[in-house]
Motif scaffolding. Structure first.
Motif, PDB file in Angstrom:
ATOM      1  N   ILE B 211     -48.856  13.003  29.056  1.00  0.00           N
ATOM      2  CA  ILE B 211     -49.634  14.218  29.326  1.00  0.00           C
ATOM      3  C   ILE B 211     -48.670  15.237  29.925  1.00  0.00           C
ATOM      4  O   ILE B 211     -48.618  16.385  29.529  1.00  0.00           O
ATOM      5  CB  ILE B 211     -50.778  13.920  30.324  1.00  0.00           C
ATOM      6  CG1 ILE B 211     -51.825  12.998  29.697  1.00  0.00           C
ATOM      7  CG2 ILE B 211     -51.407  15.213  30.818  1.00  0.00           C
ATOM      8  CD1 ILE B 211     -52.876  12.526  30.689  1.00  0.00           C
ATOM      9  N   VAL B 212     -47.906  14.733  30.887  1.00  0.00           N
ATOM     10  CA  VAL B 212     -46.910  15.560  31.572  1.00  0.00           C
ATOM     11  C   VAL B 212     -45.668  14.708  31.798  1.00  0.00           C
ATOM     12  O   VAL B 212     -45.773  13.550  32.195  1.00  0.00           O
ATOM     13  CB  VAL B 212     -47.436  16.024  32.949  1.00  0.00           C
ATOM     14  CG1 VAL B 212     -46.330  16.714  33.739  1.00  0.00           C
ATOM     15  CG2 VAL B 212     -48.625  16.959  32.790  1.00  0.00           C
ATOM     16  N   THR B 213     -44.528  15.284  31.497  1.00  0.00           N
ATOM     17  CA  THR B 213     -43.264  14.624  31.814  1.00  0.00           C
ATOM     18  C   THR B 213     -42.416  15.643  32.578  1.00  0.00           C
ATOM     19  O   THR B 213     -42.258  16.775  32.107  1.00  0.00           O
ATOM     20  CB  THR B 213     -42.512  14.228  30.528  1.00  0.00           C
ATOM     21  OG1 THR B 213     -43.404  13.530  29.690  1.00  0.00           O
ATOM     22  CG2 THR B 213     -41.332  13.355  30.844  1.00  0.00           C
ATOM     23  N   VAL B 214     -41.899  15.252  33.729  1.00  0.00           N
ATOM     24  CA  VAL B 214     -41.007  16.157  34.455  1.00  0.00           C
ATOM     25  C   VAL B 214     -39.729  15.425  34.819  1.00  0.00           C
ATOM     26  O   VAL B 214     -39.744  14.223  35.073  1.00  0.00           O
ATOM     27  CB  VAL B 214     -41.652  16.750  35.742  1.00  0.00           C
ATOM     28  CG1 VAL B 214     -42.824  17.642  35.402  1.00  0.00           C
ATOM     29  CG2 VAL B 214     -42.075  15.664  36.699  1.00  0.00           C
ATOM     30  N   ALA B 215     -38.649  16.159  34.798  1.00  0.00           N
ATOM     31  CA  ALA B 215     -37.365  15.568  35.168  1.00  0.00           C
ATOM     32  C   ALA B 215     -36.610  16.555  36.031  1.00  0.00           C
ATOM     33  O   ALA B 215     -36.748  17.773  35.864  1.00  0.00           O
ATOM     34  CB  ALA B 215     -36.569  15.229  33.920  1.00  0.00           C
ATOM     35  N   CYS B 216     -35.837  16.004  36.948  1.00  0.00           N
ATOM     36  CA  CYS B 216     -35.069  16.863  37.840  1.00  0.00           C
ATOM     37  C   CYS B 216     -33.751  16.194  38.173  1.00  0.00           C
ATOM     38  O   CYS B 216     -33.679  14.981  38.394  1.00  0.00           O
ATOM     39  CB  CYS B 216     -35.876  17.109  39.119  1.00  0.00           C
ATOM     40  SG  CYS B 216     -34.949  17.970  40.391  1.00  0.00           S
ATOM     41  N   GLN B 217     -32.682  16.980  38.161  1.00  0.00           N
ATOM     42  CA  GLN B 217     -31.397  16.498  38.629  1.00  0.00           C
ATOM     43  C   GLN B 217     -30.831  17.589  39.520  1.00  0.00           C
ATOM     44  O   GLN B 217     -30.698  18.740  39.089  1.00  0.00           O
ATOM     45  CB  GLN B 217     -30.461  16.226  37.440  1.00  0.00           C
ATOM     46  CG  GLN B 217     -29.135  15.609  37.817  1.00  0.00           C
ATOM     47  CD  GLN B 217     -29.258  14.156  38.260  1.00  0.00           C
ATOM     48  OE1 GLN B 217     -30.114  13.429  37.780  1.00  0.00           O
ATOM     49  NE2 GLN B 217     -28.436  13.752  39.198  1.00  0.00           N
ATOM     50  N   GLY B 218     -30.559  17.229  40.760  1.00  0.00           N
ATOM     51  CA  GLY B 218     -30.046  18.256  41.648  1.00  0.00           C
ATOM     52  C   GLY B 218     -29.249  17.646  42.780  1.00  0.00           C
ATOM     53  O   GLY B 218     -29.193  16.428  42.929  1.00  0.00           O
ATOM     54  N   ILE B 229     -29.384  22.589  40.754  1.00  0.00           N
ATOM     55  CA  ILE B 229     -30.719  22.104  40.392  1.00  0.00           C
ATOM     56  C   ILE B 229     -31.004  22.330  38.903  1.00  0.00           C
ATOM     57  O   ILE B 229     -30.724  23.384  38.353  1.00  0.00           O
ATOM     58  CB  ILE B 229     -31.814  22.777  41.274  1.00  0.00           C
ATOM     59  CG1 ILE B 229     -33.154  22.053  41.121  1.00  0.00           C
ATOM     60  CG2 ILE B 229     -31.961  24.264  41.010  1.00  0.00           C
ATOM     61  CD1 ILE B 229     -33.233  20.782  41.922  1.00  0.00           C
ATOM     62  N   ARG B 230     -31.477  21.295  38.260  1.00  0.00           N
ATOM     63  CA  ARG B 230     -31.927  21.401  36.862  1.00  0.00           C
ATOM     64  C   ARG B 230     -33.310  20.772  36.797  1.00  0.00           C
ATOM     65  O   ARG B 230     -33.511  19.637  37.239  1.00  0.00           O
ATOM     66  CB  ARG B 230     -30.981  20.645  35.912  1.00  0.00           C
ATOM     67  CG  ARG B 230     -29.560  21.170  35.920  1.00  0.00           C
ATOM     68  CD  ARG B 230     -29.458  22.545  35.239  1.00  0.00           C
ATOM     69  NE  ARG B 230     -28.085  23.059  35.268  1.00  0.00           N
ATOM     70  CZ  ARG B 230     -27.567  23.824  36.231  1.00  0.00           C
ATOM     71  NH1 ARG B 230     -28.291  24.145  37.289  1.00  0.00           N
ATOM     72  NH2 ARG B 230     -26.326  24.255  36.144  1.00  0.00           N
ATOM     73  N   LEU B 231     -34.266  21.515  36.258  1.00  0.00           N
ATOM     74  CA  LEU B 231     -35.657  21.072  36.275  1.00  0.00           C
ATOM     75  C   LEU B 231     -36.227  21.286  34.872  1.00  0.00           C
ATOM     76  O   LEU B 231     -36.025  22.337  34.278  1.00  0.00           O
ATOM     77  CB  LEU B 231     -36.406  21.937  37.294  1.00  0.00           C
ATOM     78  CG  LEU B 231     -37.732  21.497  37.874  1.00  0.00           C
ATOM     79  CD1 LEU B 231     -37.637  20.100  38.479  1.00  0.00           C
ATOM     80  CD2 LEU B 231     -38.159  22.504  38.946  1.00  0.00           C
ATOM     81  N   ALA B 232     -36.921  20.288  34.340  1.00  0.00           N
ATOM     82  CA  ALA B 232     -37.511  20.434  33.000  1.00  0.00           C
ATOM     83  C   ALA B 232     -38.866  19.756  32.965  1.00  0.00           C
ATOM     84  O   ALA B 232     -39.123  18.818  33.724  1.00  0.00           O
ATOM     85  CB  ALA B 232     -36.596  19.830  31.943  1.00  0.00           C
ATOM     86  N   ALA B 233     -39.720  20.249  32.099  1.00  0.00           N
ATOM     87  CA  ALA B 233     -41.051  19.650  31.963  1.00  0.00           C
ATOM     88  C   ALA B 233     -41.483  19.676  30.509  1.00  0.00           C
ATOM     89  O   ALA B 233     -41.164  20.597  29.761  1.00  0.00           O
ATOM     90  CB  ALA B 233     -42.066  20.402  32.826  1.00  0.00           C
ATOM     91  N   GLY B 234     -42.205  18.640  30.141  1.00  0.00           N
ATOM     92  CA  GLY B 234     -42.756  18.548  28.787  1.00  0.00           C
ATOM     93  C   GLY B 234     -44.080  17.817  28.851  1.00  0.00           C
ATOM     94  O   GLY B 234     -44.700  17.727  29.909  1.00  0.00           O
ATOM     95  N   GLY B 235     -44.492  17.293  27.737  1.00  0.00           N
ATOM     96  CA  GLY B 235     -45.755  16.547  27.709  1.00  0.00           C
ATOM     97  C   GLY B 235     -46.667  17.047  26.612  1.00  0.00           C
ATOM     98  O   GLY B 235     -46.699  18.244  26.321  1.00  0.00           O
TER      99      GLY B 235
END
Lengths: 763, 301
Positions: B211-218, B229-235
């Motif tokens: 439904i929602v996918t979020v990823a973060c690398q910071g 900071i790198r932030l992404a979202a999908g779903g």
């Protein structure tokens, strides 16, 4: 009746287990025959339409196609339905749901059959779709059947509710909505239909009631029942979904048309589109209590969406009406149910049979009232609970039972222990809650319905004692039950026994494997056959050995006598008995009916089981998702015949209802399924199920109870949804009204309470 | 009045449809040529798990399937040194299971391992490839690869191109799109504190589309500032995207509680999911915002 306990002895591993878990077992859909063809069914392109023409020539000309059938090729009645045959085998002029069959093809390969189906051109005139059950009876709504869109009305009236509501100090009124659950058996509908050289037909297709299929097929094919043999076990699951005919008529028509064996095995998508579902219902309940905390008025309105055809819709509605007061004694009741035709698939028999729907609403009322009164929800239930000798829910006498109190007390004790368990949450965004619910559930078909059972014991020539029943193995473990009961009653061992089920040419008629009746009916049959069968063997033993009959007993391997020092001395084996006997096989059979209430109240049940459920949930405050972490049940259903099977039924029923509560809904839009396969229609995976589930079996019956063990096929599925719903309310304060629980609604409720600080910025 | 299809009165005897032809080229140039020859009638296939799913959902199998399974160079891991930086190159045909078992991924890019763990089921992961998941355009690993600044190396018939993941995903929409050959992972930056997470929310615990996918690398420096900071979202059916505005907002900040409310609003604005019959876009937004902000909140506590 001898006292039975869930001992080691009654903890039998099912005989069909190893072959099932290793994949060695051949199901009927695994069968192959020489010259076998593959059948495909062309189903409607519309949920509601008039058929203008069906053009099959192109399909018939495709190389490899051996038979194409339409309504013109049905020699007998072009309809089926367990009670009222109103579903066309092959539609002639109208289609009423997306699963309606228009034509069927048999070909050398599945691919050819499938392509041939696409070459059949059907000209339709689409009609307006009746997809809202609430509007089905409105003037101006298209009529789906000659008698209109009303399938059935059922009611129960007692006292004067309107007057009683005036005397109530608290009243809760709520409307509950429950979904269209799919049985989701692992083995979809299918099998092989074989035309035999002598003009008979053998139907190797799983069903819950071989003899009923034989009857229905006979009517469709215009072929004498005796010329049809139904081989119907084992099945990879059924749960009520295979009691009605499914692909059998098409396989039979194609086999007769082509003169060759025809295999049909529906894909999952074909199964979704054509198969039965649990009735979606909208249930409104208004329940009022007097100052002393007793419920004095209960008003219930049930609207069931039965879809396009009748099948068992009327009986399911009546069951829901009967169970709408559950195990509670309420002086003033007005329950009215209506089941309507729509173009939304076909709803029919499903484990729980209308009880699960109405129990969700009833127990929801109990929890809301307890909350309003600020009393413990189980204590509130206890105050209103039926007593041992109280009459049944629709005024009929029932077998006296303390089951309601027993399961309530058991789950109450269990709850105390659960509450004391350390409950430190590792995650600040998760909260837990515990909920409980109880129920009673009738077994058998009910008063006024033909409900015959039977069985046969026979010493075969090879010395095996054959136990034959018309029950089916659908994964529920009937073989283990038969083994346990027969070996205990006769004293013989499993190796002396040959169990025969699922073949109309070999077994007596025992009625349908439905309504939690299998275990109960096997036990009853043995009570009736045990003595005469032993007598038969012993008299034969006496004649052959000269040992006096009164000293002989049936035991392991054969007959024995017990010496004065207690030593058991073998006298003659069953094998010797069979071989030395010059007469025919020694056979005892029985026919009887499922016990019913002595009161002539239609559909009223007599034997009830009781269940209580404790659910603990963990609600994720960031997503609104609900995870069930405990699902424990206390069951009162008389003596346990086979503990492993019993536990399997309760846990399995529990998980099935966990899915019903949180995930499952065969979503439809304008008569079309939105969930056409298991990627969208979700059943629970192992990750969604509690790591362990406890099952407490309460085995005691009333002293004068002569009805033995009750079946537990359904009871574990009935009261799960309301327990989970209450646990959610405990955790986050949200009262669930609709199933499956919407994470979105839960999250909205949580957000309203502003549990996270950052959403304040939104205000 | 509706004809389900035109009456077939052509007079020709009906025949079965021609079965799909499977091509098994031995190198990328050959694969490229086959694709050029058959155009939209051809489709590349590797593990086949997605194509099988789509077939069940009613998408007919392409007339030509170009299986890349014989192109050995597309499979496995290579360690590279690039200007003193350590890089891992993963062949596009490497199965998700093999990626999940790789010790370097587990140590240096744990959110990728976490993302892979959430893809479908073990049986699917044994066949499905990392390249296939990227080419799916909504695969679970994409948000993780985006925030890890992974590079997609693809072959356009003559040369190898190098793009970031988002750009490559856009290229797939075009006809004659380059064939994904490998994915390179650069060593992630390190500082006093690493902020790294991958979260997938589905309607069920496992084997479920997101439904929602979020990823973060910071990473956060010694003074508590968000240094990188790198932030992404999908779903759902929405292609995963980097949340650049949100990134800019937290960049170089020492986060305080008041910032969380602002970040929450920014996620709601920047993340644009789609609705389906089961889940609304509003719900997805709220969940994405909740999940992301709850992770950033840990920096404050």
């Amino acid at each position: 009746m001898q006292q039975m306990k869930a001992s080691e002895k009654r903890n039998r591993k099912r005989p069909d287990g190893p072959d099932k878990v290793t994949g060695r077992l051949n199901y009927l859909t695994d069968l192959h025959f020489p010259n076998m063809l593959y059948g495909k069914i062309k189903r409607s392109a519309y949920p509601h339409a008039r058929i203008l023409s069906i053009y099959t020539e192109e399909a018939e000309q495709l190389p490899g196609v051996r038979a194409v059938v339409t309504f013109k090729d049905v020699p007998g009645l072009n309809a089926f339905g367990i009670v009222t045959p109103d579903q066309p085998v092959l539609c002639e002029d109208t289609v009423r749901y997306v699963g309606d069959a228009v034509a069927a093809v048999a070909a050398d390969t599945k691919e050819i059959a499938e392509h041939a189906c696409s070459l059949i051109a059907v000209e339709y005139d689409p009609l307006p779709v009746v997809d809202d059950p609430a509007k089905a009876l409105d003037a101006g709504t298209p009529q789906l059947h000659p008698d209109g869109n009303l399938l059935h009305k059922a009611h129960f009236y007692k006292g004067d509710v309107d007057d009683a509501f005036y005397k109530c100090t608290e009243i809760i009124e709520e409307t509950y909505q429950v979904p269209r659950q799919m049985h989701t058996y692992m083995e979809t509908e299918g099998g092989v239909i074989v035309p035999e050289p002598d003009g008979t037909l053998t139907v190797y297709v799983g069903t819950q009631h071989g003899y009923k299929d034989r009857f229905q097929l006979s009517r469709i094919l215009n072929l004498q029942e005796e010329k049809i043999r139904i081989v119907s076990s084992p099945m990879g699951g059924s749960f009520g979904g295979k009691d009605e005919l499914n692909i059998q008529p098409y396989g039979a028509l194609l086999a007769l048309a082509s003169g060759r064996p025809v295999k049909i095995h529906q894909t999952r998508q074909e199964s979704v589109i054509s198969g039965l579902k649990r009735h979606p219902m909208r249930i409104t309940m208004k329940t009022g209590v007097a100052a002393d905390g007793k419920i004095i008025a209960h008003r219930v309105d049930i609207l069931a969406d039965t879809g396009a055809y009748s099948t068992l819709g009327p009986a399911i509605l009546e069951f829901a009406v009967e169970h709408s007061t559950g195990p509670y004694v309420i002086p003033n009741v007005k329950t009215e149910g209506v089941s309507v035709f729509t173009n939304n698939g076909v709803a029919g028999e499903f484990r729980g049979f209308g009880g699960n729907q109405v129990t969700f609403a009833l127990e929801g009322q109990m929890d809301r009232l307890a909350d309003r009164l600020d009393v413990d929800p189980l204590e509130f239930r206890r105050l209103n609970l039926r007593k041992r000798d109280e009459i049944g829910p629709i005024g009929q006498r029932i077998a006296p039972t303390d089951g309601a109190y027993q399961v309530l007390q058991s789950i109450k004790d269990h709850r105390q222990l659960k509450i004391k368990e350390e409950n430190e949450m590792p995650d600040k965004w998760k909260v837990r809650g515990i909920g409980t619910a109880i129920t009673m559930h009738g077994g058998g078909l009910g008063y006024g319905r033909l409900d015959p059972a039977g069985g046969r014991l026979c010493l075969k020539e090879n010395g095996k004692i054959e136990a034959a029943f018309g029950f089916e193995e659908a994964g529920q473990g009937i073989l283990g039950v038969i083994e346990t009961i027969v070996t205990e009653e006769l004293g013989c061992s499993v190796s002396d026994l040959s169990v025969v089920i699922g073949d109309t040419s070999l077994v007596p008629s025992s009625g349908s494997t439905t309504a939690s009746r299998g275990t109960s009916m096997v036990w009853h049959a043995l009570q009736k056959m045990n003595k005469p069968f032993r007598k038969l063997l012993i008299e034969k033993g006496e004649a052959l050995t000269g040992v006096e009959a009164h000293r002989l007993q049936t035991g392991k391997i054969g007959l024995f006598v017990t010496a004065d020092d207690g030593e058991e001395i073998p006298i003659i084996t069953y094998e010797e008995l069979a071989q030395q006997s010059t007469e025919e096989e020694m056979t005892i059979s029985t026919n009887f009916d499922f016990p019913t209430t002595p009161d002539p109240i239609d559909s009223g049940h007599f034997l009830y089981t009781f269940g209580a459920v404790l659910a603990q949930v963990e609600v994720d405050l960031l997503t609104g998702k609900v995870k069930v972490i405990d699902l424990d049940q206390a069951i009162a259903a008389g003596p346990v015949v086979n503990y492993l099977g019993y536990k399997g039924q309760i846990e399995g029923g529990g998980v099935m209802s966990l899915g019903y509560t949180l995930l499952e809904d065969a979503l439809m839009s304008e008569g079309e399924y939105m969930t056409q396969n298991l990627d969208a229609y979700l059943i629970p995976g192992i990750g969604d199920v509690p790591f362990t589930m406890k099952v407490e079996a309460i085995e005691t019956l009333q002293e004068d109870d002569s009805y033995g063990p009750r079946g537990v096929g359904e009871i574990g599925s009935v009261a799960v949804a309301p327990a989970i719903a209450k646990a959610i309310q405990e955790a986050v304060g949200y009262w669930v009204r609709s199933l499956p629980v919407s994470s979105e609604e839960v999250l909205a409720e949580v957000s309203k309470r502003r549990v996270n600080p950052w959403t304040k910025a939104m205000q | 009045m509706v004809n389900e299809h035109e009456p077939l009165m052509s007079g020709k005897p009906p025949t079965l449809p021609v079965p799909t032809k499977v091509w098994r080229p031995s190198d990328l140039s050959e694969a490229w040529e086959v694709k050029r020859q058959y155009g939209t009638e051809a489709r590349y296939i590797t593990g086949g798990t997605l194509i099988q799913l789509q077939r069940e959902q009613g998408t007919p199998l392409a007339k030509h399937l170009i299986s890349l399974d014989k192109i050995n160079v597309l499979e496995g891991f290579d360690h590279l040194e690039d200007e003193g930086q350590f890089k891992l190159r993963i062949g596009a045909l490497t199965t998700l299971s093999d990626c999940h078992r790789n010790v370097f991924i587990e140590e240096y890019w744990p959110i990728l391992a976490e993302a892979i763990r959430h893809v479908a089921s073990p049986a699917v992961r044994n066949r499905a490839t990392i390249g296939g998941n990227v080419c799916y355009q909504v695969g679970d690993v994409i948000p993780a690869l985006m925030v890890l600044e992974a590079e997609a190396v693809s072959f356009d018939g003559t040369t190898y191109l190098s793009n970031d993941i988002a750009t490559y995903i856009q290229l797939i929409n075009g006809e004659d799109h380059p064939i994904l050959a490998s994915i390179s992972l650069p060593e992630p930056p390190v500082s006093a504190q690493v902020l790294s997470f991958f979260k997938k929310v589905g309607r069920r615990e496992a084997f479920i589309p997101s439904i929602v996918t979020v990823a973060c690398q910071g990473c956060i420096n010694e003074s508590g500032e968000v240094e990188y900071i790198r932030l992404a979202a999908g779903g759902g059916t929405a292609s995963p995207k980097r949340l650049y505005e949100c990134e800019r907002f937290v960049q170089n900040k020492v986060l305080i509680e008041e910032d969380l409310g602002r970040l929450y609003e920014m996620v709601l604005q920047e993340y644009v999911p789609a609705s389906d019959p089961f889940t609304t876009a509003d719900y997805r937004k709220t969940v994405a915002a909740n999940v992301i902000v709850s992770e950033f909140e840990k920096l404050i506590q």
